[in-house]
Write a protein that holds these residues in place. Structure first.
Motif, mmCIF file in Angstrom:
data_model
loop_
_atom_site.group_PDB
_atom_site.id
_atom_site.type_symbol
_atom_site.label_atom_id
_atom_site.label_comp_id
_atom_site.label_asym_id
_atom_site.label_seq_id
_atom_site.Cartn_x
_atom_site.Cartn_y
_atom_site.Cartn_z
ATOM 1 N N ARG A 116 1.035 -1.032 -0.036
ATOM 2 C CA ARG A 116 0.479 0.257 -0.140
ATOM 3 C C ARG A 116 0.916 1.084 0.296
ATOM 4 N N THR A 117 1.914 1.368 0.366
ATOM 5 C CA THR A 117 3.103 1.714 0.720
ATOM 6 C C THR A 117 3.371 2.694 -0.276
ATOM 7 N N ALA A 118 3.857 1.197 -0.867
ATOM 8 C CA ALA A 118 4.508 1.422 -2.721
ATOM 9 C C ALA A 118 3.781 1.920 -3.597
ATOM 10 N N VAL A 119 2.015 2.154 -3.126
ATOM 11 C CA VAL A 119 1.056 2.124 -4.271
ATOM 12 C C VAL A 119 1.533 3.524 -4.473
ATOM 13 N N ASP A 120 1.341 4.235 -3.577
ATOM 14 C CA ASP A 120 1.651 5.896 -2.659
ATOM 15 C C ASP A 120 2.643 6.686 -3.579
ATOM 16 N N GLY A 121 3.709 5.394 -3.484
ATOM 17 C CA GLY A 121 4.754 6.543 -4.101
ATOM 18 C C GLY A 121 5.123 5.951 -5.982
ATOM 19 N N ILE A 122 4.593 4.568 -6.305
ATOM 20 C CA ILE A 122 3.919 5.008 -7.557
ATOM 21 C C ILE A 122 3.174 6.521 -8.013
ATOM 22 N N LEU A 123 1.912 6.310 -7.592
ATOM 23 C CA LEU A 123 0.945 7.684 -7.643
ATOM 24 C C LEU A 123 1.854 8.706 -7.698
ATOM 25 N N LYS A 124 2.789 8.990 -6.789
ATOM 26 C CA LYS A 124 3.443 10.129 -6.825
ATOM 27 C C LYS A 124 4.292 10.223 -8.407
ATOM 28 N N ARG A 125 4.888 9.323 -8.813
ATOM 29 C CA ARG A 125 5.619 9.093 -10.007
ATOM 30 C C ARG A 125 4.826 9.303 -10.980
ATOM 31 N N GLN A 126 4.202 8.598 -10.941
ATOM 32 C CA GLN A 126 2.856 8.788 -12.510
ATOM 33 C C GLN A 126 2.529 9.996 -12.428
ATOM 34 N N GLU A 141 5.136 3.329 -14.876
ATOM 35 C CA GLU A 141 4.521 3.376 -13.488
ATOM 36 C C GLU A 141 3.102 2.830 -13.435
ATOM 37 N N ASP A 142 2.648 3.168 -14.176
ATOM 38 C CA ASP A 142 0.931 2.354 -14.816
ATOM 39 C C ASP A 142 1.122 1.167 -14.302
ATOM 40 N N GLU A 143 2.172 0.952 -15.159
ATOM 41 C CA GLU A 143 2.592 -1.372 -15.025
ATOM 42 C C GLU A 143 3.065 -1.072 -13.742
ATOM 43 N N GLN A 144 3.656 -0.788 -12.880
ATOM 44 C CA GLN A 144 3.650 -1.182 -11.514
ATOM 45 C C GLN A 144 2.700 -1.033 -10.766
ATOM 46 N N PHE A 145 1.769 0.483 -10.906
ATOM 47 C CA PHE A 145 0.309 0.407 -9.841
ATOM 48 C C PHE A 145 -0.193 -1.505 -10.162
ATOM 49 N N HIS A 146 -0.645 -1.920 -11.385
ATOM 50 C CA HIS A 146 -1.153 -2.792 -11.211
ATOM 51 C C HIS A 146 -0.670 -3.965 -11.185
ATOM 52 N N MET A 147 0.586 -3.876 -10.979
ATOM 53 C CA MET A 147 1.456 -4.941 -10.020
ATOM 54 C C MET A 147 1.573 -5.471 -8.732
ATOM 55 N N ILE A 187 -4.689 8.585 -13.932
ATOM 56 C CA ILE A 187 -4.633 8.553 -12.578
ATOM 57 C C ILE A 187 -5.624 8.700 -11.465
ATOM 58 N N SER A 188 -6.143 9.705 -12.080
ATOM 59 C CA SER A 188 -7.818 9.885 -11.150
ATOM 60 C C SER A 188 -8.261 8.265 -11.229
ATOM 61 N N GLU A 189 -8.328 7.794 -12.435
ATOM 62 C CA GLU A 189 -9.357 6.074 -11.930
ATOM 63 C C GLU A 189 -7.349 4.933 -10.855
ATOM 64 N N HIS A 190 -6.832 5.715 -11.375
ATOM 65 C CA HIS A 190 -6.170 4.536 -9.986
ATOM 66 C C HIS A 190 -6.660 5.270 -8.774
ATOM 67 N N HIS A 191 -6.461 6.084 -8.522
ATOM 68 C CA HIS A 191 -7.071 7.174 -7.054
ATOM 69 C C HIS A 191 -8.443 6.500 -6.647
ATOM 70 N N ALA A 192 -9.309 5.883 -7.832
ATOM 71 C CA ALA A 192 -10.622 5.656 -7.097
ATOM 72 C C ALA A 192 -10.939 3.848 -7.038
ATOM 73 N N ILE A 193 -9.617 3.293 -7.577
ATOM 74 C CA ILE A 193 -9.146 2.091 -7.141
ATOM 75 C C ILE A 193 -8.955 1.822 -5.912
ATOM 76 N N MET A 194 -7.866 2.736 -5.310
ATOM 77 C CA MET A 194 -7.640 2.478 -4.147
ATOM 78 C C MET A 194 -8.230 3.075 -3.052
ATOM 79 N N GLU A 195 -9.462 3.715 -3.150
ATOM 80 C CA GLU A 195 -10.079 3.923 -1.714
ATOM 81 C C GLU A 195 -10.903 3.579 -1.852
#
Length: 232
Positions: A116-126, A141-147, A187-195
């Motif tokens: 979960r912490t790693a995802v936050d870093g990925i979203l910042k890099r995106q 970074e998109d690939e890293q998010f899904h991974m 990026i907004s869609e990634h945030h919606a998934i994680m929320e």
């Protein structure tokens, strides 16, 4: 674009992977990034000379890429990068959606805090990649998010299945990212998934993932019409 203009750098001599596997990785990435455009003729000797390797690992790499349907051997004409197939891309997305919606539902039940912490870093890099308009960095970074999502849900093997078929989607994704603020929407869609994951709301997470993966389908007709030379 021909092989001489590829931005391949031999950085992998001590990586531990086989030469053939590394050549395959570099060529796959060049195909996905459209540095090797659909329809480009590939020469074993040219690639071997470019990378400073023998022809054998190049031949093995091209065979592997052929199995992934990224290159094809045309009788008496040579080996070519295949054109983008909308049908195969749709099939790949169907498989990906089936797997990733199951992954995100599992993530809502249990998710590793480190991931979960790693995802936050990925979203910042995106966000930084969007600011720089760096499409290739954004896609990585998109690939890293899904991974990270699959790993955090405890089903990293699911990503291995997706990774084998997603190249057909990624070439279209590279074209999609060039649309105005396409990166911002993703990026907004990634945030919606994680929320939804953070709220342990599996139904909302599944809807968010489906909406995320369906975006490329709605953009496909326009992308194809603007890049007819790249498609079958």
């Amino acid at each position: 674009m021909n092989i001489e203009s590829l931005k391949i750098e031999k950085k992998w001599a001590d990586s531990g992977s086989s030469t053939a596997a590394q050549v395959e990785r570099d060529l796959r990435e060049a195909i996905i990034r459209l540095e090797l455009r659909p329809g480009t003729r590939l020469s074993e000797q040219d690639i071997a000379d470019r990378l400073g390797v023998s022809r054998q690992p190049v031949r093995e790499a091209l065979i592997a890429l052929g199995k992934s349907k990224l290159v094809e051997v045309r009788s008496k004409r040579g080996t070519y990068v295949v054109k983008i197939s909308a049908r195969e891309m749709m099939e790949a997305r169907f498989v990906r959606e089936a797997i990733e919606t199951a992954v995100v539902r599992r993530a809502c039940a249990t998710f590793d805090p480190w991931s979960r912490t790693a995802v936050d870093g990925i979203l910042k890099r995106q966000a930084a990649a969007r600011e720089a308009q760096d499409y290739n960095r954004f896609r990585r970074e998109d690939e890293q998010f899904h991974m990270a999502l699959a790993s955090g849900a405890g089903c990293a093997m699911a990503w291995n299945v997706i990774a084998d078929i997603k190249a057909h989607i990624d070439r279209v994704c590279n074209l999609q990212l060039r649309k105005p603020d396409s990166m911002g929407a993703l990026i907004s869609e990634h945030h919606a998934i994680m929320e939804a994951v953070d709220a342990h709301d599996a139904d909302r997470a599944e809807r968010a993932m489906k909406a995320h993966l369906e975006g490329i389908i709605s953009d496909l007709p326009q992308i194809e019409s603007e890049n007819l030379d790249l498609f079958e």
